[in-house]
Design a protein around this motif. Structure first.
Motif, PDB file in Angstrom:
ATOM      1  N   TRP A 461       0.836  -1.211   0.000  1.00 23.63           N
ATOM      2  CA  TRP A 461       0.000   0.000   0.000  1.00 23.63           C
ATOM      3  C   TRP A 461       0.867   1.257   0.000  1.00 23.63           C
ATOM      4  O   TRP A 461       0.495   2.283  -0.569  1.00 23.63           O
ATOM      5  CB  TRP A 461      -0.955  -0.004   1.202  1.00 23.63           C
ATOM      6  CG  TRP A 461      -2.159  -0.867   0.964  1.00 23.63           C
ATOM      7  CD1 TRP A 461      -2.474  -2.044   1.581  1.00 23.63           C
ATOM      8  CD2 TRP A 461      -3.204  -0.629   0.013  1.00 23.63           C
ATOM      9  NE1 TRP A 461      -3.650  -2.557   1.074  1.00 23.63           N
ATOM     10  CE2 TRP A 461      -4.116  -1.703   0.116  1.00 23.63           C
ATOM     11  CE3 TRP A 461      -3.465   0.377  -0.919  1.00 23.63           C
ATOM     12  CZ2 TRP A 461      -5.266  -1.785  -0.675  1.00 23.63           C
ATOM     13  CZ3 TRP A 461      -4.613   0.287  -1.706  1.00 23.63           C
ATOM     14  CH2 TRP A 461      -5.495  -0.786  -1.583  1.00 23.63           C
ATOM     15  N   GLY A 462       2.015   1.159   0.637  1.00 19.54           N
ATOM     16  CA  GLY A 462       2.952   2.287   0.624  1.00 19.54           C
ATOM     17  C   GLY A 462       3.403   2.602  -0.799  1.00 19.54           C
ATOM     18  O   GLY A 462       3.430   3.765  -1.212  1.00 19.54           O
ATOM     19  N   PHE A 463       3.721   1.565  -1.550  1.00 16.51           N
ATOM     20  CA  PHE A 463       4.142   1.775  -2.940  1.00 16.51           C
ATOM     21  C   PHE A 463       2.984   2.291  -3.795  1.00 16.51           C
ATOM     22  O   PHE A 463       3.168   3.111  -4.689  1.00 16.51           O
ATOM     23  CB  PHE A 463       4.720   0.474  -3.522  1.00 16.51           C
ATOM     24  CG  PHE A 463       6.099   0.170  -3.008  1.00 16.51           C
ATOM     25  CD1 PHE A 463       7.174   0.980  -3.351  1.00 16.51           C
ATOM     26  CD2 PHE A 463       6.327  -0.893  -2.148  1.00 16.51           C
ATOM     27  CE1 PHE A 463       8.452   0.725  -2.857  1.00 16.51           C
ATOM     28  CE2 PHE A 463       7.589  -1.162  -1.647  1.00 16.51           C
ATOM     29  CZ  PHE A 463       8.654  -0.350  -2.001  1.00 16.51           C
ATOM     30  N   PHE A 464       1.773   1.799  -3.494  1.00 13.83           N
ATOM     31  CA  PHE A 464       0.595   2.300  -4.212  1.00 13.83           C
ATOM     32  C   PHE A 464       0.443   3.809  -3.966  1.00 13.83           C
ATOM     33  O   PHE A 464       0.164   4.576  -4.892  1.00 13.83           O
ATOM     34  CB  PHE A 464      -0.664   1.559  -3.732  1.00 13.83           C
ATOM     35  CG  PHE A 464      -1.941   2.108  -4.309  1.00 13.83           C
ATOM     36  CD1 PHE A 464      -2.390   1.715  -5.558  1.00 13.83           C
ATOM     37  CD2 PHE A 464      -2.701   3.040  -3.603  1.00 13.83           C
ATOM     38  CE1 PHE A 464      -3.566   2.238  -6.093  1.00 13.83           C
ATOM     39  CE2 PHE A 464      -3.881   3.567  -4.126  1.00 13.83           C
ATOM     40  CZ  PHE A 464      -4.310   3.157  -5.374  1.00 13.83           C
ATOM     41  N   ALA A 465       0.631   4.211  -2.696  1.00 15.54           N
ATOM     42  CA  ALA A 465       0.492   5.634  -2.337  1.00 15.54           C
ATOM     43  C   ALA A 465       1.500   6.488  -3.104  1.00 15.54           C
ATOM     44  O   ALA A 465       1.160   7.558  -3.630  1.00 15.54           O
ATOM     45  CB  ALA A 465       0.673   5.826  -0.833  1.00 15.54           C
ATOM     46  N   ILE A 466       2.728   6.004  -3.180  1.00 18.10           N
ATOM     47  CA  ILE A 466       3.766   6.749  -3.916  1.00 18.10           C
ATOM     48  C   ILE A 466       3.351   6.896  -5.381  1.00 18.10           C
ATOM     49  O   ILE A 466       3.388   7.988  -5.962  1.00 18.10           O
ATOM     50  CB  ILE A 466       5.131   6.031  -3.829  1.00 18.10           C
ATOM     51  CG1 ILE A 466       5.628   5.996  -2.375  1.00 18.10           C
ATOM     52  CG2 ILE A 466       6.163   6.720  -4.721  1.00 18.10           C
ATOM     53  CD1 ILE A 466       6.869   5.145  -2.168  1.00 18.10           C
ATOM     54  N   GLY A 467       2.922   5.792  -5.968  1.00 19.02           N
ATOM     55  CA  GLY A 467       2.522   5.792  -7.384  1.00 19.02           C
ATOM     56  C   GLY A 467       1.362   6.746  -7.636  1.00 19.02           C
ATOM     57  O   GLY A 467       1.379   7.535  -8.587  1.00 19.02           O
ATOM     58  N   PHE A 468       0.362   6.700  -6.764  1.00 21.07           N
ATOM     59  CA  PHE A 468      -0.812   7.558  -6.930  1.00 21.07           C
ATOM     60  C   PHE A 468      -0.421   9.026  -6.845  1.00 21.07           C
ATOM     61  O   PHE A 468      -0.845   9.850  -7.648  1.00 21.07           O
ATOM     62  CB  PHE A 468      -1.861   7.222  -5.861  1.00 21.07           C
ATOM     63  CG  PHE A 468      -3.156   7.983  -6.021  1.00 21.07           C
ATOM     64  CD1 PHE A 468      -4.166   7.498  -6.836  1.00 21.07           C
ATOM     65  CD2 PHE A 468      -3.350   9.192  -5.374  1.00 21.07           C
ATOM     66  CE1 PHE A 468      -5.344   8.200  -7.004  1.00 21.07           C
ATOM     67  CE2 PHE A 468      -4.529   9.910  -5.530  1.00 21.07           C
ATOM     68  CZ  PHE A 468      -5.529   9.409  -6.351  1.00 21.07           C
ATOM     69  N   ALA A 469       0.408   9.341  -5.830  1.00 17.52           N
ATOM     70  CA  ALA A 469       0.822  10.739  -5.634  1.00 17.52           C
ATOM     71  C   ALA A 469       1.605  11.261  -6.841  1.00 17.52           C
ATOM     72  O   ALA A 469       1.483  12.424  -7.214  1.00 17.52           O
ATOM     73  CB  ALA A 469       1.658  10.869  -4.371  1.00 17.52           C
ATOM     74  N   LEU A 470       2.388  10.392  -7.452  1.00 18.79           N
ATOM     75  CA  LEU A 470       3.187  10.823  -8.599  1.00 18.79           C
ATOM     76  C   LEU A 470       2.329  11.025  -9.847  1.00 18.79           C
ATOM     77  O   LEU A 470       2.593  11.895 -10.667  1.00 18.79           O
ATOM     78  CB  LEU A 470       4.282   9.794  -8.895  1.00 18.79           C
ATOM     79  CG  LEU A 470       5.424   9.714  -7.872  1.00 18.79           C
ATOM     80  CD1 LEU A 470       6.380   8.588  -8.239  1.00 18.79           C
ATOM     81  CD2 LEU A 470       6.174  11.037  -7.776  1.00 18.79           C
ATOM     82  N   MET A 471       1.249  10.217  -9.957  1.00 13.25           N
ATOM     83  CA  MET A 471       0.428  10.275 -11.174  1.00 13.25           C
ATOM     84  C   MET A 471      -0.636  11.365 -11.121  1.00 13.25           C
ATOM     85  O   MET A 471      -0.956  11.976 -12.121  1.00 13.25           O
ATOM     86  CB  MET A 471      -0.245   8.926 -11.411  1.00 13.25           C
ATOM     87  CG  MET A 471       0.687   7.908 -12.042  1.00 13.25           C
ATOM     88  SD  MET A 471      -0.224   6.476 -12.602  1.00 13.25           S
ATOM     89  CE  MET A 471      -0.949   5.863 -11.127  1.00 13.25           C
ATOM     90  N   VAL A 472      -1.224  11.563  -9.916  1.00 14.58           N
ATOM     91  CA  VAL A 472      -2.358  12.472  -9.829  1.00 14.58           C
ATOM     92  C   VAL A 472      -1.915  13.830  -9.306  1.00 14.58           C
ATOM     93  O   VAL A 472      -1.268  13.926  -8.273  1.00 14.58           O
ATOM     94  CB  VAL A 472      -3.452  11.888  -8.900  1.00 14.58           C
ATOM     95  CG1 VAL A 472      -4.595  12.872  -8.731  1.00 14.58           C
ATOM     96  CG2 VAL A 472      -3.945  10.581  -9.466  1.00 14.58           C
ATOM     97  N   SER A 473      -2.285  14.871 -10.031  1.00 12.42           N
ATOM     98  CA  SER A 473      -1.960  16.228  -9.600  1.00 12.42           C
ATOM     99  C   SER A 473      -3.180  16.805  -8.890  1.00 12.42           C
ATOM    100  O   SER A 473      -4.243  16.934  -9.477  1.00 12.42           O
ATOM    101  CB  SER A 473      -1.598  17.076 -10.819  1.00 12.42           C
ATOM    102  OG  SER A 473      -1.307  18.376 -10.405  1.00 12.42           O
ATOM    103  N   ALA A 474      -3.022  17.089  -7.591  1.00  9.75           N
ATOM    104  CA  ALA A 474      -4.157  17.555  -6.795  1.00  9.75           C
ATOM    105  C   ALA A 474      -4.636  18.932  -7.259  1.00  9.75           C
ATOM    106  O   ALA A 474      -3.854  19.866  -7.322  1.00  9.75           O
ATOM    107  CB  ALA A 474      -3.769  17.622  -5.326  1.00  9.75           C
TER     108      ALA A 474
END
Lengths: 570, 43
Positions: A461-474
């Motif tokens: 889940w930690g790696f998922f969080a990193i991936g999501f943060a890198l892909m999605v611009s808030a």
């Protein structure tokens, strides 16, 4: 930051890590890793519940939210005290009586395995996405302090939090958060004092006249994000979901020594949450006034991003915007001083005229800030143009005394890591207990294997969080983005729990399909509003609408489907 | 829904949980009233 700050920062970080490691050196059973230490007292539970909700994201993002939009966000918390009473009186005794590891185990006992899986999946999806947002908090701190690109600090802090969580467990989270909160409170008070010292005498009236202090809005308008009604009703359902059905919270009072400690911990929050959040949003509103009179106020607070592009081929355009903003900023000061003089002179006509001029000058400054963001987007379409999360960190780094800067940065960073750890821990626990064990029932009694798997899931889940943060611009302020995601995924989950607690005649299949239909409907309502603003409703309203919808769908399906014996799963 | 005997909150001044809940509601109502007054005063 100077050398003193760096020494304080490093010393504090090492101290926190050493303390957490020493105090949790015997954390090796599934029960302790997943539920926390049973000796946890109500004060620790209360602070820990507040710390996970009011974490660094709150301290970082909320002052910026108030800086930009005023303190109306406080209404978001109006439903919270009432929701916590319901959690204490209804939810908590049920969880304690059943002795469950996760909230979703209860759904398995009350309905069936597929409903338990659905509940766990909704939680995992929602929390997984949120963990991709919360990772921004420590990353923003590092990026601002070191001047590194945000993408790099996201990866760095993500890896750090994975190590911290996998080697710690929830007991370490509880233990260290207590101290971090104390220091953060101290730091916030120092910040408040520093702001107050530099404010002009009529600061609160200036903030009020510029629309920053409208705390309560009784307008019955569904389109406005924050009103008394959306806060009371929407906030009630949102808080009920968060504290009653979200494993990252539920795991804390499941882990408490007794029902009494869990309840007192929650009541502690019910009493202090609104005053605490009020002091944070007030800090943001006062920061707004502070920066109105501060020479060299940046047109865009994310200076790392701004300077990176300012040094590029479009330097002249960036410089022109800076100069325009400096002139508008100076003009604003003149207009505000004129209004203050007219107000103190008790001349109603002059007061009204100068107020209009002051408001117009404010609108001009806001427009130039928008122009600056448009310029950033023009040079880099992926540029992050939401800078309100950088307002408070900029203030800390430029205005607080040396030594305090290092200490505050250290504890804010550590608190953000702890908060992330609590979140990832809950994701790992739920993935193991409610998903993995479901598919591998024979392994349920192998405690060592369960702990090992929980840690693997936590890391994943930690790696998922990193991936999501890198892909999605808030596109939103962090704290608003978190609440929007919660308001999309919580209502169906809360509806399932409401049916479980209060409507005995509804079985697993009816509530399962009712929840699936509700989730689709809530998502559709949100997306329609997102892409067609004419149909947009304040996101807090999604919570009561979705919850009621789920209960009604479940009742309807139970009525039309022939009665049959529901399988019972554990 | 809960079969366990109701334990005392063990907080000075409160003999039952109902009393604690009423206190929390009271604090909430007071907070909202003060915030509304605050917003009205500083316009």
């Amino acid at each position: 930051m100077n050398a003193v700050d760096w020494w304080v920062l490093l010393g504090t970080m090492l101290g926190i890590a050493a303390y957490g490691t020493w105090r949790t050196r015997h954390t090796d059973t599934l029960n302790t890793y997943l539920k926390g230490n049973h000796a946890t007292k109500w004060g620790t539970i209360g602070l820990s519940v507040m710390a996970t909700q009011a974490s660094t994201i709150t301290y970082l993002s909320l002052p910026g939210q108030a800086y930009e939009s005023g303190i109306a966000f406080i209404q978001n918390y109006f439903g919270l005290p009432l929701a916590l009473i319901v959690v204490c009186a209804v939810f908590l005794p049920i969880y304690r009586k059943l002795g469950v590891y996760t909230a979703y185990e209860y759904l398995g006992q009350r309905f069936d395995a597929k409903t338990r899986l659905l509940g766990a999946s909704l939680f995992l999806l929602q929390r997984g996405i949120q963990s991709g947002i919360t990772i921004y908090a420590p990353a923003i701190i590092l990026s601002t302090v070191l001047g590194w690109p945000l993408e790099l600090t996201i990866v760095f802090t993500g890896l750090l939090v994975i190590v911290y969580t996998v080697t710690g467990g929830s007991a370490a989270v509880n233990l260290t958060q207590k101290w971090q909160m104390a220091v953060i409170f101290g730091g916030m008070m120092t910040a408040f004092v520093v702001v107050l010292i530099h404010l002009p005498p009529d600061a609160t009236h200036i903030a009020g006249a510029l629309g920053k202090l409208q705390a309560v809005d009784f307008t019955p308008d569904f389109e406005r994000r924050y009103t008394f009604w959306s806060g009371l009703l929407g906030g009630f359902f949102l808080s009920l979901s968060y504290f009653g059905t979200d494993q990252s919270q539920v795991q804390r009072y499941i882990g408490g020594a007794a029902l009494r400690e869990g309840r007192l911990g929650l009541m502690f929050n019910a009493v202090f949450k609104i005053p605490m959040q009020f002091s944070i949003v007030m800090l943001g509103a006062m920061l707004y006034v502070f920066y109105l009179f501060q020479p060299g106020t940046p047109v865009f607070f994310n200076q790392t991003e701004w300077q990176r592009h300012r040094a590029g081929p479009q330097a002249a355009a960036f410089q022109a915007i800076e100069e325009k903003y400096a002139a508008a900023h100076a003009d604003q000061q003149v207009k505000i001083k004129a209004w203050v003089a007219a107000r103190n002179g008790a001349d109603a006509a002059a007061e009204a005229a100068t107020r209009r001029e002051m408001t117009a000058a404010q609108a001009t400054a806001v427009a130039i800030r928008q122009e600056a963001k448009a310029q950033l987007k023009a040079v880099d379409p992926r540029a992050k143009t939401k800078d309100s999360d950088y307002v408070f960190i900029t203030f800390i780094l430029t205005q607080l005394p040396h030594g305090v800067i290092g200490l505050l940065i250290a504890v804010m960073f550590a608190s953000a890591l702890s908060s992330k750890a609590g979140e990832l821990n809950a994701l790992g626990t739920t993935s193991t207990i409610d998903v993995w064990r479901h598919f591998r029932p024979l392994a349920a009694h192998d405690e060592a294997r369960n702990v090992r798997n929980a840690k693997w899931f936590t890391a994943a889940w930690g790696f998922f969080a990193i991936g999501f943060a890198l892909m999605v611009s808030a596109a939103e302020n962090l704290i608003e983005f978190l609440n929007i995601v919660a308001s999309i995924f919580y209502p169906a989950l809360l509806g399932v729990f409401m049916v479980a607690f209060f409507i005995k005649k509804v079985g697993g299949s009816a509530v399962f399909w009712g929840a699936v239909a509700t989730q689709a409907a809530v998502l559709a309502i949100y997306l329609v509003g997102r892409f067609n603003p004419a149909y947009e409703i304040g996101y807090l309203w999604l919570n009561p609408i979705g919850c009621v919808m789920c209960v009604l769908f479940s009742l309807g399906l139970q009525t039309v489907w022939p009665a049959r014996k529901e399988p019972v799963a554990g | 829904m809960n079969d366990e005997p109701e334990e005392s909150p063990g907080v000075p001044g409160f003999r039952t949980w109902r009393g604690v809940y009423v206190f929390v509601v009271g604090v909430f109502l007071l907070s909202v009233a003060l915030l509304a007054l605050f917003a009205r005063f500083l316009r």
